[in-house]
Structure formats: C-alpha cells, structure tokens
Design a protein around this motif. Structure first.
Motif, PDB file in Angstrom:
ATOM      1  N   PHE A   1       0.834  -1.203   0.000  1.00 25.13           N
ATOM      2  CA  PHE A   1       0.000   0.000   0.000  1.00 25.13           C
ATOM      3  C   PHE A   1       0.870   1.255   0.000  1.00 25.13           C
ATOM      4  CE2 PHE A   1      -2.552  -3.369   1.841  1.00 25.13           C
ATOM      5  CZ  PHE A   1      -3.742  -3.252   1.136  1.00 25.13           C
ATOM      6  N   GLY A   2       2.019   1.152   0.671  1.00 20.65           N
ATOM      7  CA  GLY A   2       2.931   2.293   0.686  1.00 20.65           C
ATOM      8  C   GLY A   2       3.410   2.633  -0.716  1.00 20.65           C
ATOM      9  N   THR A   3       3.733   1.602  -1.486  1.00 21.62           N
ATOM     10  CA  THR A   3       4.148   1.831  -2.872  1.00 21.62           C
ATOM     11  C   THR A   3       3.016   2.443  -3.690  1.00 21.62           C
ATOM     12  OG1 THR A   3       5.687  -0.025  -2.766  1.00 21.62           O
ATOM     13  CG2 THR A   3       5.004   0.718  -4.956  1.00 21.62           C
ATOM     14  N   PHE A   4       1.802   1.943  -3.460  1.00 23.41           N
ATOM     15  CA  PHE A   4       0.645   2.461  -4.185  1.00 23.41           C
ATOM     16  C   PHE A   4       0.438   3.947  -3.883  1.00 23.41           C
ATOM     17  CE2 PHE A   4      -4.004   3.227  -4.085  1.00 23.41           C
ATOM     18  CZ  PHE A   4      -4.253   3.106  -5.449  1.00 23.41           C
ATOM     19  N   PHE A   5       0.530   4.309  -2.602  1.00 25.31           N
ATOM     20  CA  PHE A   5       0.353   5.708  -2.220  1.00 25.31           C
ATOM     21  C   PHE A   5       1.496   6.581  -2.744  1.00 25.31           C
ATOM     22  CE2 PHE A   5      -2.103   3.919   1.579  1.00 25.31           C
ATOM     23  CZ  PHE A   5      -3.322   4.076   0.930  1.00 25.31           C
ATOM     24  N   ASP A   6       2.709   6.022  -2.716  1.00 23.63           N
ATOM     25  CA  ASP A   6       3.849   6.786  -3.227  1.00 23.63           C
ATOM     26  C   ASP A   6       3.674   7.111  -4.713  1.00 23.63           C
ATOM     27  OD1 ASP A   6       5.055   6.736  -0.780  1.00 23.63           O
ATOM     28  OD2 ASP A   6       6.402   5.063  -1.250  1.00 23.63           O
ATOM     29  N   GLU A   7       3.182   6.133  -5.476  1.00 18.16           N
ATOM     30  CA  GLU A   7       2.971   6.355  -6.903  1.00 18.16           C
ATOM     31  C   GLU A   7       1.915   7.423  -7.143  1.00 18.16           C
ATOM     32  OE1 GLU A   7       2.027   2.533  -8.424  1.00 18.16           O
ATOM     33  OE2 GLU A   7       4.106   1.827  -8.474  1.00 18.16           O
ATOM     34  N   ILE A   8       0.841   7.397  -6.331  1.00 16.79           N
ATOM     35  CA  ILE A   8      -0.200   8.413  -6.478  1.00 16.79           C
ATOM     36  C   ILE A   8       0.359   9.793  -6.155  1.00 16.79           C
ATOM     37  CG2 ILE A   8      -2.388   9.246  -5.535  1.00 16.79           C
ATOM     38  CD1 ILE A   8      -3.238   6.366  -5.165  1.00 16.79           C
ATOM     39  N   GLU A   9       1.117   9.880  -5.063  1.00 16.45           N
ATOM     40  CA  GLU A   9       1.679  11.166  -4.669  1.00 16.45           C
ATOM     41  C   GLU A   9       2.672  11.681  -5.714  1.00 16.45           C
ATOM     42  OE1 GLU A   9       3.197   9.996  -0.953  1.00 16.45           O
ATOM     43  OE2 GLU A   9       1.275  10.132   0.094  1.00 16.45           O
ATOM     44  N   GLU A  10       3.457  10.778  -6.287  1.00 12.80           N
ATOM     45  CA  GLU A  10       4.404  11.191  -7.320  1.00 12.80           C
ATOM     46  C   GLU A  10       3.667  11.658  -8.567  1.00 12.80           C
ATOM     47  OE1 GLU A  10       8.252   9.432  -9.793  1.00 12.80           O
ATOM     48  OE2 GLU A  10       7.403   8.308  -8.127  1.00 12.80           O
ATOM     49  N   THR A  11       2.569  10.974  -8.896  1.00 12.32           N
ATOM     50  CA  THR A  11       1.773  11.389 -10.049  1.00 12.32           C
ATOM     51  C   THR A  11       1.202  12.788  -9.837  1.00 12.32           C
ATOM     52  OG1 THR A  11       1.178   9.088 -10.523  1.00 12.32           O
ATOM     53  CG2 THR A  11      -0.218  10.803 -11.489  1.00 12.32           C
ATOM     54  N   ILE A  12       0.707  13.037  -8.624  1.00 13.49           N
ATOM     55  CA  ILE A  12       0.154  14.364  -8.320  1.00 13.49           C
ATOM     56  C   ILE A  12       1.251  15.423  -8.386  1.00 13.49           C
ATOM     57  CG2 ILE A  12      -0.924  15.758  -6.515  1.00 13.49           C
ATOM     58  CD1 ILE A  12      -2.370  13.197  -5.599  1.00 13.49           C
TER      59      ILE A  12
END
Length: 701
Positions: A492-503
């Motif tokens: 989940f941490g990786t998933f959130f990191d990817e979303i934050e990087e996309t933003i």
C-alpha cells in the motif's frame, strides 16, 4: 498519509556508468544485454528429395541464392531451394568433366575445375552448356586446380601447384614444391598470381589428396585466405596481392575442412573428422580471429562440414556429406554470451550509494523493467558502514575492486556471491533487509538467443519508513507477524507513493510533447478537436500546436493548406478558377482546362504529391479534412498525382514528372513490362520463343 522519503535512482546513462557493466549496453530505453551479429539456423536443404540428383560431389552458389549441385553421376543442377525447383544444366554422359570436379560461379558463367584431364579449367554458359573460355596453362605452368573460389566482384581464384611433375603417368606435387593462387577475371584473363615462400608442399602428394587438403576463400575487402588443413595453417594476402601472414589455427582435435569469411571479416573453419556412430557428434563450425585464435563456435549447427561458403547475403552454406544435406545459416543480431561459451547474461555492479548516516536502515527498491518470456532479472545487495573489506586476504576499496578491469569477472563472482544477499528475482517492488551507511547492488540479466530483459530504472528508498509505525503497538509485538504485516503494508505504501508522485508531476500530463495514447486524444478534445483513430500521435501533436492559428484561418485557402500540411507534412497545390480563367478563352486549351479543373467558378482542385499519400485510408482522411475545412458554398476536388507521366491528365513538370537523359531499360522492383509485350528475335540468336531464361541464355537490350 504522506511519508517523506529519500531515494537514489539509476535511470540515466551517467548514473549507470558510475558502476561496472559486463556484457551490457545502455540504450535510449534502458540497459539490456549486448547483441552481436551471429549465425543461426535458417534452412535445411535435403538433397535426397531432389528428383534425379545422385549423391552430391560438390556445390557452389549461383545468383539469387540458387545453388549449383554436382553429383557423382556428373549431373549439374541449378536448385532454387526457396521454391523447391531444380533445373538440370548438364546431364550425365556429357564427357565434359568428372564428379571429382570443383564448382564456382564467375560472373554469369559456371567455372568448373579439375586437377587432371584435358579440360582442367573451363567456364561454361549455364543456359547453352557451351564453353565460354578455358585455361590449361598459365605462363608456361600447367594449370592443375586444387581449389577454387570467387570474390564479390565475380573474379575467380584458383589454387594450383607451381611445379607439378609427372611420375608413372600421374601428375603430382614433388617434395618441397610450391603452390600459388591465380586470380582470373570473368572473361578468363589472368590478373595476378599470389605466391610466397611459405606456400610449400613438403612431401610429395597426388593431386587428389591435395584437393582435400586445401581450401580458399576471399573476404569482403578482397583479402585472400588459404587453409592448409594438414598443417592447420591459414595464410592471408592483401587485396593488392601482398603477403600478409601465416597463422596456425588453435583447433584441438578435429579435421579442418572448409573456410569462409563473413561480411564483417570474421573467419570460420569447419570440421570433417569422422566419428563413431554411437558417439555424440562433437563437430562444430569454429570462429577464429586473424591470428588464428579461437573466438567462438557457431550456434545452430553441429555436424560434418565438408565444405562451407560464408559471407554471401549474410548467409553461410554448410555441406554435410554424411547426412546428405546442406544447412543454411543466417546472420542476425542475437544476444551475446558472457565470455566464450558463456551464458546469455549480463552483470552490473553499482557504485556505493551513500546515505551519509551510519547504521541507515534501507527501506525498499522499485524497478521499472520489461521482461520478455524466458528472461529474468536478479537483484542482490550489500550494505555496510565501511567502504573497505577484506578480499582474498587483502584489504580493498569495494568500488575500486568492482571496477578493476584487470580482475576477471569469473574471479570476482565467487567472492562477491558470498558478500551479496540472496537474489530477488524479477522484482517490481521489494523490501530490503540492509543496514549500513553504504549500499551496493549487483544486477544480473538472463536472456535467450533472441531476447533480453530491459531495465529502465531502479530506485532505492531510505530510511526505513513503515506504515506499521502508525498502528497500535500490539501489532508489533510478535516478530513473525510484524515482518509479514510490514511487508504487506509496504504494498500500500508503494501504491500511495505512486499516487503522490503522479500528483507532484501532474503538470507533465498537460504537455502535448510528453503526453501519448488516450491522454493525448483527451487533451485534443479541450481544443474542440475530434481526432480520427487513423491519425498518428505526431500528427495530433502538430494539429494541437497549430490549432489556435488554424481556427482563425478556417474557411480560407491558407487555412486549408496549413491543415493539409499538418496531416501530410507538406503543403498541397491548390488551383482556383481565377488562376486558369484566362485560359478558357483560348479554344485550343479550353477542353483540357475543363477536363482537368472544370468550369465551375466555385470549384477548386487540391493537388497532392504521390509520395505524400501512401494508402487509400490516408486519401479518405484527406478528403474528409478538405470537406470540413472548405467554404460551405464551394466544391473541392482532391487529386493525388500519379508518380509518372500521363499525357492529357495531371502531369506537372518538376512535381510528378521529370525530364532526364535516356538510359538503358532495367527491369527492377519499380519497372515492369505490360502483359501484352512481345519479344521478337528474328535471327533466333538468343532463342526467343523457344526455351528462354532471362540472364541465363537470353538478355534484354
């Protein structure tokens, strides 16, 4: 929930080059295993399936990948192995040559050489079977060919003894006699004699035995190579006839037979030693360097090589007399092995990533890669607070040791395997069990003959930040469940990191040059552009960039020109009524103007060059563009010009019609003859109307 993390990244060439790459290459898309030009299997010619062909005695290459085959009954066939068609050129009983003859093609003729007999070197016309020229003596020396070959220019090379003697009615080479190679052009004129004091036959031998001993070939640069299979030596001469060197080939066991040179100048030698039927066939085609040093063996072939021909259209032809077949190998770009006979792999050792703090707990790695079927990426790591360690009883700087080119990779790997962690196979996202200020990575690429993994980017995050820290302490008490839960939450941490990087990088999605696919088409709708599915992404980008100016010019001639230029990359020619109106007053051209452009003052023609529109689909798109962009009251005619002259239609000098000097007719892929063409030969000199084959017994002039 946002966790502030730091990472190091490997994604630019400068980053990768700080480490040590072994059998790897950096490309625009990432790092993959190196590739090289290597021979692989292409086709098998089963000679027993050719009707009327006895066991083959020799073969040579004809034009267009066809093969001349001489059998033990003295038949000669011209065989098209792609279409499985055999044409009988010489029928048994002709008494012109024996099955012991050697074949090669010189120009458009078939050159047949025999070490003994009346006609020892004769060029025949394959179409008529007539002798074009013959040579039995050169400068007073009897010509007794022992081996022949041809270069890329159509000149022939004939290896012959320079001082043959006749004993007991048999011609042979005497003790300590010399031999040389005579170069002859396609018309039978001698050009040069290659000779040197090292070209010696030490012990008297019959010519038949010498035929099996010597093999010759010519490289793409005109360099001549002579293989003496008995002495295991290769002698080379420059194209100008100057002696270069004599090298002993490093071939342990086996019996050298046949020699070839590929388009890159690499040297290949076959193997013809007999084997017991129960034994495994250990005969290969071996590659050597110019000094005779062993380089590699050719993959895709194992077996007897009675004769081989290499370097023609990137193919190699290998005759296996034992199995009565010819194997065709093709040179293609293939995955390069790691070292001689090594695995199809590459190895990378990174430099030390420095966190600047001792006892840093490293968090995880993320990998962006492409993994074709049957390929693999393996990543290991090592962390320490020191950059020095003991290797082989001496203290070394690990970075210096990893990048020391004087230490063989085979020596490094056993030592480092004990140092690095257990490999992580094909990771996308993986937690690390590493603690120390510095961390090093070892990455292994494993591919197959055609494919290689591609690593685009590797990131290593630190320090350890786990979402487990945000849960109550009860979830951290048991070490076993804590480890599992921490790894589970890291997903989940990786998933959130990817979303934050996309933003964080959202702005790049609104950039026309960096967007692609459905996102690019979606951006086009912001400008009111309904994109046809047949438009390429580059065309869509050009349209979006010019759309503000195009909207202002819509319905005008300039706007239509620029819109078509966006799609085709080139401005069209637009012909309006006012441009040719004055010509309608001239009776002699009015009819042609009406035929080409019409008499309607509200009609105009759009002329497109032939090379711009490549398909009927593109023509339909252009018609749609014109219909949408033209003024509502007008009528438009789209004309795609033909790439040739059609009198009375749209032919324009300098656009689709050109005047040039007259040349001879040459039939190629851009020139054809209509099906109602009749060829007439009043004197029947070339047998038109009988049994005629172009370039064999007939020519078009």
């Amino acid at each position: 929930m946002y966790v502030d993390t730091t990472f190091f990244s490997l994604n630019r060439q400068a980053d990768w080059e700080k480490g040590a790459l072994h059998n790897l290459v950096f490309t625009e898309r990432g790092v993959r295993i190196q590739r090289s030009e290597r021979y692989g299997f292409y086709h098998t010619i089963r000679l027993d399936r050719i009707e009327g062909l006895d066991r083959v005695a020799d073969f040579a290459l004809g034009e267009n990948d066809k093969i001349y085959l001489l059998d033990r009954s003295s038949n000669v066939f011209l065989y098209d192995y792609e279409n499985h068609y055999a044409d009988l050129i010489f029928r048994a009983g002709h008494s012109l040559f024996s099955p012991q003859a050697k074949l090669t093609r010189v120009g458009s003729h078939l050159l047949i050489a025999e070490s003994e007999g009346i006609n020892r070197l004769v060029a025949y016309s394959p179409g008529t079977g007539q002798a074009v020229w013959r040579m039995n003596r050169y400068s007073g020396i009897p010509v007794h060919p022992l081996a022949i070959t041809t270069d890329r220019n159509g000149d022939a090379y004939v290896l012959l003894p320079l001082d043959p003697v006749r004993r007991e009615g048999v011609v042979q080479a005497a003790d300590n006699s010399f031999y040389g190679v005579l170069k002859v052009n396609s018309g039978g004129q001698p050009l040069h004699l290659y000779q040197h004091h090292t070209l010696m036959i030490k012990k008297a031998s019959r010519l038949h035995n010498l035929q099996e001993r010597f093999h010759i070939t010519v490289g793409p640069d005109g360099k001549l190579f002579i293989l003496d299979s008995k002495e295991r030596e290769v002698t080379s001469f420059h194209a100008d006839g100057k002696y270069e060197k004599c090298s002993r080939i490093q071939m342990y066991g086996g019996s050298p037979s046949g020699i070839g040179v590929d388009p890159h100048g690499a040297l290949y030698v076959g193997d013809n030693h007999p084997i017991e039927q129960a034994w495994e066939d250990n005969r290969f085609i071996l590659q050597f360097n110019e000094d005779g040093g062993y380089v590699d063996e050719v993959t895709g072939f194992r077996g007897q090589a009675m004769k081989l021909l290499a370097g023609y259209a990137r193919k190699m032809y290998v005759w296996n007399e034992d199995e009565n077949l010819i194997t065709v190998l093709e040179q293609k770009r293939r995955t390069q092995p790691l070292g001689r006979q090594g695995a199809l792999k590459g190895v990378y050792f990174s430099h030390a990533f420095d966190s600047t703090e001792t006892e840093t707990v490293w968090h995880k790695i993320t990998v962006d890669s492409e993994l074709p079927n049957e390929t693999q990426l393996r990543i290991s790591y090592y962390a320490s607070d020191q950059t020095e360690l003991i290797v082989g009883g001496r203290r070394v700087q690990l970075d210096d040791y990893l990048q020391d080119e004087h230490i063989p990779l085979a020596e490094k790997l056993p030592v480092l395997d004990q140092l690095y962690s257990v490999p992580i196979v094909n990771p996308k996202d993986a937690l690390l069990r590493a603690k120390g200020r510095y961390i090093w990575f070892k990455v292994e690429w494993s591919g197959n003959d055609r494919k290689s993994p591609l690593m685009k980017k590797l990131r290593v995050y630190f320090p350890r930040n786990s979402y487990l820290d945000y849960l109550p302490g009860v979830y951290q008490q048991d070490s076993g469940s804590r480890d599992f839960l921490e790894r589970y939450l890291s997903l989940f941490g990786t998933f959130f990191d990817e979303i934050e990087e996309t933003i964080d990088h959202m702005s790049r999605f609104f950039d026309v040059d960096s967007s692609s696919g459905d996102l690019l088409k979606w951006l086009a709708t912001w400008l009111g552009i309904a994109v046809d599915e047949r438009w390429s992404e580059e065309q869509i980008r050009r349209l979006m960039k010019k759309s503000p100016e195009l909207f202002k010019k819509r319905g005008t001639r300039q706007g239509l020109e620029e819109m078509i230029e966006v799609f085709t990359g080139e401005k069209p020619f637009i012909v309006e009524y006012f441009q040719y109106k004055y010509l309608l007053e001239k009776a002699q051209v009015k009819e042609y103007m009406e035929q080409l452009y019409g008499l309607d003052p509200y009609r105009f023609c759009v002329l497109i060059k032939p090379e711009v529109v490549k398909s009927e689909e593109e023509r339909k798109i252009l018609q749609k563009i014109i219909d949408e962009e033209k003024p509502a009251f007008s009528e438009a005619q789209l004309v795609v010009l033909e790439p040739r002259i059609y009198l009375g239609t749209h032919s324009y000098l300098g656009i689709n019609t050109f005047l040039s000097e007259p040349t001879l007719l040459v039939l190629d892929d851009r020139t054809t003859m209509p099906n109602n063409t009749v060829l007439i030969d009043l004197d029947r000199d070339n047998r038109i109307g009988l049994h005629t084959r172009l370039e064999l017994d007939a020519n078009l002039e």
